[in-house]
Design a protein around this motif. Structure first.
Motif, PDB file in Angstrom:
ATOM      1  N   ALA A 252       8.635   4.809  55.031  1.00 37.46           N
ATOM      2  CA  ALA A 252       8.609   3.812  53.957  1.00 37.46           C
ATOM      3  C   ALA A 252       7.779   2.602  54.325  1.00 37.46           C
ATOM      4  CB  ALA A 252      10.040   3.389  53.627  1.00 37.46           C
ATOM      5  N   THR A 253       7.708   2.290  55.625  1.00 34.04           N
ATOM      6  CA  THR A 253       6.920   1.139  56.048  1.00 34.04           C
ATOM      7  C   THR A 253       5.429   1.456  56.020  1.00 34.04           C
ATOM      8  OG1 THR A 253       8.729   0.443  57.488  1.00 34.04           O
ATOM      9  CG2 THR A 253       6.584  -0.540  57.895  1.00 34.04           C
ATOM     10  N   PRO A 256       4.639   2.323  51.554  1.00 33.53           N
ATOM     11  CA  PRO A 256       5.763   1.938  50.692  1.00 33.53           C
ATOM     12  C   PRO A 256       5.733   2.593  49.322  1.00 33.53           C
ATOM     13  CG  PRO A 256       4.800   0.023  51.770  1.00 33.53           C
ATOM     14  CD  PRO A 256       3.870   1.161  52.009  1.00 33.53           C
ATOM     15  N   PRO A 259       6.563   7.002  50.211  1.00 37.88           N
ATOM     16  CA  PRO A 259       7.131   7.303  51.538  1.00 37.88           C
ATOM     17  C   PRO A 259       7.368   8.789  51.774  1.00 37.88           C
ATOM     18  CG  PRO A 259       8.794   6.361  50.081  1.00 37.88           C
ATOM     19  CD  PRO A 259       7.489   6.214  49.376  1.00 37.88           C
ATOM     20  N   ASP A 260       7.496   9.566  50.673  1.00 41.81           N
ATOM     21  CA  ASP A 260       7.707  11.001  50.825  1.00 41.81           C
ATOM     22  C   ASP A 260       6.436  11.747  51.186  1.00 41.81           C
ATOM     23  OD1 ASP A 260       6.776  10.218  48.326  1.00 41.81           O
ATOM     24  OD2 ASP A 260       7.444  12.080  47.373  1.00 41.81           O
TER      25      ASP A 260
END
Length: 407
Positions: A252-253, A256, A259-260
């Protein structure tokens, strides 16, 4: 030799009892009369024990070498790379992913590489299709420190060379291009121009993709090789106690919005998985060693059966002189156990020698678990007892008159 007395029909009878020393002496005498047969039977046991100890020792040595590598390289390295989108097509990481990952508290360092479309050849006369599958990667200056890479020749890119046609070759890439050492006279044809080979890397266990890569500076890749600036692999070091937490938020970082579409891995887990795969092969080899040990046990049983048949006259004479069935049985069991123990000791020594020789050839520390040696010797005693039980019982049941009448 101890004796016991008993009253029977008013007469005093004295019966000899074999002491442990007498048992060993009688059993050893039986083996010394057939040295070649004893050697061949013991060899079968030795091969089985040596195989089992060798497999366990080599596996333990390999595991210890891996543990030392991981201790030196660190198990806190995490890698981030782009995955696929919902349509199965490749995505890419944002150009800001490095800086965003660097803002995670427990992360101590971040670096990256990026794929370019350039090809590298030994010279400008090589056909375009024969690139040797060597990837050309743009690399940050702090890459070696973060991934634990070392050089076998030359130097890494620096502020003076990363903007110019300079390249560092991975270990396998250097072999494919025929480059042994770095130097100003060593050049390769990269992206349609000459690049000077300033360094050659040693194999990188935690980042094996670098072994087949030609690494150039980030600025020269953008200016001369058409590199788009998107990192394809981000390497992050985190504090050891926070690796799991960092791993959970890296995707996610790094991206963002999607994230997948990010793959996060821990290279040390890959090395551990490889070790687990090797353990499967070790189990197979242990099974083969067990089969060899079983065959050796059959050889011992065969030797003891033949020994009973050949020594019927001796058995009859001993019975006539007062030896009991238990003593005859004990004698042949002792011979079987001594024969198996001889093979077991030889197998342990042979297994130790094989382990030390192989570990030395691979540059590993030689490790042989004590339980493996103790288990090997215990296995020989069990095999000896099982192999000698039937011949011992057969010898004990042989009537003295029949045994003395044997030719």
């Amino acid at each position: 030799m101890l004796t016991v007395t008993a009253e029977r029909s008013g007469a005093r009878l004295t019966r000899a009892r074999l002491s442990p020393r007498d048992v060993l002496r009688v059993g050893g005498a039986g083996l010394r009369t057939r040295p070649l047969r004893v050697f061949l039977s013991a060899l079968g046991i030795a091969i089985g024990i040596a195989a089992m100890i060798g497999v366990v020792g080599i596996s333990a040595s390999s595991q210890e070498d891996l543990n030392r590598q991981l201790s030196a390289l660190g198990t806190n390295l995490l890698t981030v790379s782009p995955g696929n989108d919902l349509f199965g097509e490749g995505s890419h990481l944002p150009s800001e992913s490095e800086s965003m990952i660097g803002q995670i508290g427990p992360v101590t360092s971040v670096t990256a590489t990026g794929h370019t479309t350039a090809k590298v050849y030994r010279n400008d006369q090589i056909p375009e299709g024969q690139s040797g599958s060597i990837a050309v990667l743009a690399a940050r200056l702090d890459l070696p420190k973060d991934v634990g890479a070392t050089l076998v020749s030359g130097t890494w890119l620096n502020e003076a060379t990363h903007r110019y046609p300079a390249v560092v070759l991975g270990s396998r890439a250097a072999d494919r291009l025929g480059v042994v050492t770095a130097g100003t006279e060593q050049r390769v044809w990269l992206g349609g121009r000459w690049f000077t080979v300033v360094g050659v890397l040693a194999p990188v266990p935690l980042a094996p993709e670098l072994d087949t890569a030609a690494l150039v500076g980030w600025p020269v890749a953008e200016e001369r090789l058409g590199f788009d600036g998107y990192p394809t692999t981000v390497y992050a070091r985190a504090k050891e106690e926070h690796v799991v937490e960092v791993r959970e938020v890296l995707g996610a970082t790094a991206n963002p919005e999607h994230p997948d579409e990010v793959d996060v891995s821990r290279p040390s887990d890959v090395l551990a998985a490889k070790q687990a795969t090797d353990a499967t092969l070790n189990a197979l080899l242990l099974g083969l060693g067990g089969v060899a040990l079983l065959v050796g046990g059959v050889g011992v049983a065969n030797t003891m059966v033949i020994s009973v048949l050949e020594r019927r006259a001796e058995i009859g004479l001993r019975r006539s002189l007062g030896a009991t069935r238990g003593q005859i049985r004990l004698q042949f069991l002792a011979e079987s156990e001594l024969l198996s123990a001889l093979g077991g000791v030889g197998g342990v020594l042979l297994g130790i020698g094989v382990t030390f020789a192989y570990a030395a050839s691979q540059g590993w520390p030689a490790i042989i678990p004590a339980w493996a040696m103790a288990g090997g010797l215990a296995a020989t005693l069990v095999i000896g007892g099982l192999a000698g039980f039937y011949p011992a019982v057969r010898a004990a049941r042989m009537p003295p008159t029949e045994a003395l009448a044997a030719p």
